[in-house]
Design a protein around this motif. Structure first.
Motif, PDB file in Angstrom:
ATOM      1  N   LYS A  75      35.437  82.555  84.622  1.00 34.32           N
ATOM      2  CA  LYS A  75      34.288  82.044  85.362  1.00 34.32           C
ATOM      3  C   LYS A  75      34.748  81.032  86.404  1.00 34.32           C
ATOM      4  O   LYS A  75      35.521  80.132  86.122  1.00 34.32           O
ATOM      5  CB  LYS A  75      33.309  81.369  84.403  1.00 34.32           C
TER       6      LYS A  75
ATOM      7  N   TYR B   9      26.136  94.468  76.234  1.00 35.46           N
ATOM      8  CA  TYR B   9      25.329  93.442  75.566  1.00 35.46           C
ATOM      9  C   TYR B   9      24.269  93.989  74.604  1.00 35.46           C
ATOM     10  O   TYR B   9      23.390  93.246  74.187  1.00 35.46           O
ATOM     11  CB  TYR B   9      24.639  92.562  76.627  1.00 35.46           C
ATOM     12  N   ASP B  39      24.088  90.861  85.826  1.00 33.07           N
ATOM     13  CA  ASP B  39      25.102  89.816  85.970  1.00 33.07           C
ATOM     14  C   ASP B  39      25.976  89.860  84.730  1.00 33.07           C
ATOM     15  O   ASP B  39      25.478  90.039  83.623  1.00 33.07           O
ATOM     16  CB  ASP B  39      24.426  88.434  86.015  1.00 33.07           C
ATOM     17  N   SER B  40      27.255  89.656  84.934  1.00 31.48           N
ATOM     18  CA  SER B  40      28.121  89.562  83.776  1.00 31.48           C
ATOM     19  C   SER B  40      27.973  88.177  83.160  1.00 31.48           C
ATOM     20  O   SER B  40      27.752  87.199  83.867  1.00 31.48           O
ATOM     21  CB  SER B  40      29.565  89.779  84.216  1.00 31.48           C
ATOM     22  N   ARG B  41      28.089  88.102  81.850  1.00 31.16           N
ATOM     23  CA  ARG B  41      28.019  86.786  81.202  1.00 31.16           C
ATOM     24  C   ARG B  41      29.392  86.130  81.181  1.00 31.16           C
ATOM     25  O   ARG B  41      29.527  84.974  80.829  1.00 31.16           O
ATOM     26  CB  ARG B  41      27.519  86.958  79.762  1.00 31.16           C
ATOM     27  N   GLU B  42      30.432  86.895  81.511  1.00 29.08           N
ATOM     28  CA  GLU B  42      31.802  86.401  81.337  1.00 29.08           C
ATOM     29  C   GLU B  42      32.488  85.952  82.614  1.00 29.08           C
ATOM     30  O   GLU B  42      33.432  85.173  82.557  1.00 29.08           O
ATOM     31  CB  GLU B  42      32.675  87.472  80.676  1.00 29.08           C
ATOM     32  N   TYR B  46      29.890  92.225  87.882  1.00 30.20           N
ATOM     33  CA  TYR B  46      28.579  92.762  87.507  1.00 30.20           C
ATOM     34  C   TYR B  46      28.761  94.037  86.701  1.00 30.20           C
ATOM     35  O   TYR B  46      29.796  94.686  86.772  1.00 30.20           O
ATOM     36  CB  TYR B  46      27.766  93.101  88.780  1.00 30.20           C
TER      37      TYR B  46
END
Lengths: 79, 153
Positions: A75, B9, B39-42, B46
Motif C-alpha cells: 500500500k 473476498y 478496489d483492492s484491499r491490499e 483493482y
C-alpha cells in the motif's frame, strides 16, 4: 479454406470493401497491402494469440503471491 | 447495492456504478460481458470480477505507477466504439499476471483495457505502441524506473 494463387500487384476482394493485395514477394516474406473500412480490425494473428494466452494466464492469479511482491504491491499513495 | 460472490473476498456488496460492460468481452473470454471493478484491499491495484463467475477475476493496474513514461496509444475507432469522445472520460488499465514466482509478476501493456467512465462500457484493445509487449515484469520496470530517477538527479 479457399486457396488462391496471386502474383505481386494482384489482389483479392473480401466482400465489397476489403481488398488484400500482394505488394511484394521476397524470399520467404510476403508483403500485403490491406484496404478495409475503419471498423474492420486488422491484426497480425500472433499478437491476438499472445494477448489471448496472456489473458488466460492472468485469469488464474496466484492470490497468496501478490503480497510477497514489494514496491507497488504494498500500500502506498499513488500520485 | 447488491451482493456478488468474488474470488478475492467472497460475498461482498457492490454498487451498480462498479458494474462494467464489455460488449465484446475480453480476448479469450468473449462470452463474458459483465464485470465489477473492485478496489483492492491490499494495494494500489483493482480486481475485475466477473459478475456471474465467482472464480473468474483479473487484476488490473494503472501502468503509470510502475512504467516510466507510459503512454496509452489506442486507435480512434476503439475509443469511439465504446463512446469515448474525450480523454477525460477514459480510464485505462493493464491486466496483471501473477504466477507462482512473485518476481515474475507482469503486466500486459499490449492489450490494455479502456473504460468509458460515464457509461462504464469497456474494451480490451491492442496497443498501437510496438514497444509494449504482453509481459512487462513489474519488478524490473520498477527497478529501471528508480535507476532513471537516480540518474536524473
Amino acid at each position: 479454406m479457399l486457396v488462391l494463387t496471386r502474383k505481386p500487384n494482384e489482389s483479392i476482394m473480401i466482400g465489397e470493401d476489403v481488398e488484400v493485395s500482394i505488394v511484394e514477394v521476397k524470399g520467404d516474406q510476403v508483403k500485403l497491402g490491406i484496404s478495409a473500412p475503419k471498423n474492420v480490425k486488422v491484426h497480425r494473428k500472433e499478437i491476438f494469440l499472445a494477448i489471448q494466452r496472456e489473458n488466460i494466464d492472468a485469469s488464474k492469479p496466484v492470490i497468496d503471491k501478490i503480497g510477497e511482491m514489494g514496491g507497488i504491491f504494498k500500500k502506498k499513495k499513488v500520485n | 447495492m447488491m451482493k456478488i460472490k468474488t474470488k478475492p473476498y467472497g460475498e461482498i456488496e457492490v454498487n451498480e456504478k462498479q458494474r462494467i460492460f464489455f460488449p465484446d468481452g475480453i480476448i479469450g473470454f468473449e462470452g463474458i460481458q459483465y464485470y465489477f471493478l473492485l478496489d483492492s484491499r491490499e494495494g494500489p491495484y483493482y480486481w475485475l470480477q466477473a459478475e456471474k463467475y465467482p472464480e473468474l477475476a483479473f487484476i488490473l493496474i494503472n501502468p503509470r505507477i510502475f512504467k516510466e513514461g507510459y503512454k496509452l496509444m489506442v486507435r480512434e475507432e476503439d475509443y469511439k466504439s465504446i463512446g469515448i469522445e474525450e480523454m477525460n472520460n477514459c480510464l485505462d488499465f493493464a491486466i496483471v499476471t501473477v504466477p507462482e514466482d512473485p518476481k515474475r509478476i507482469s503486466a500486459n501493456l499490449m492489450g490494455p483495457i479502456i473504460i468509458n467512465k460515464k457509461t462504464r462500457k469497456a474494451k480490451q484493445v491492442i496497443s498501437e505502441n510496438d514497444e509494449y509487449t504482453v509481459k512487462h515484469y513489474i519488478i524490473d520496470e520498477e527497478k529501471s524506473r528508480k535507476e532513471d530517477l537516480v540518474e536524473s538527479r
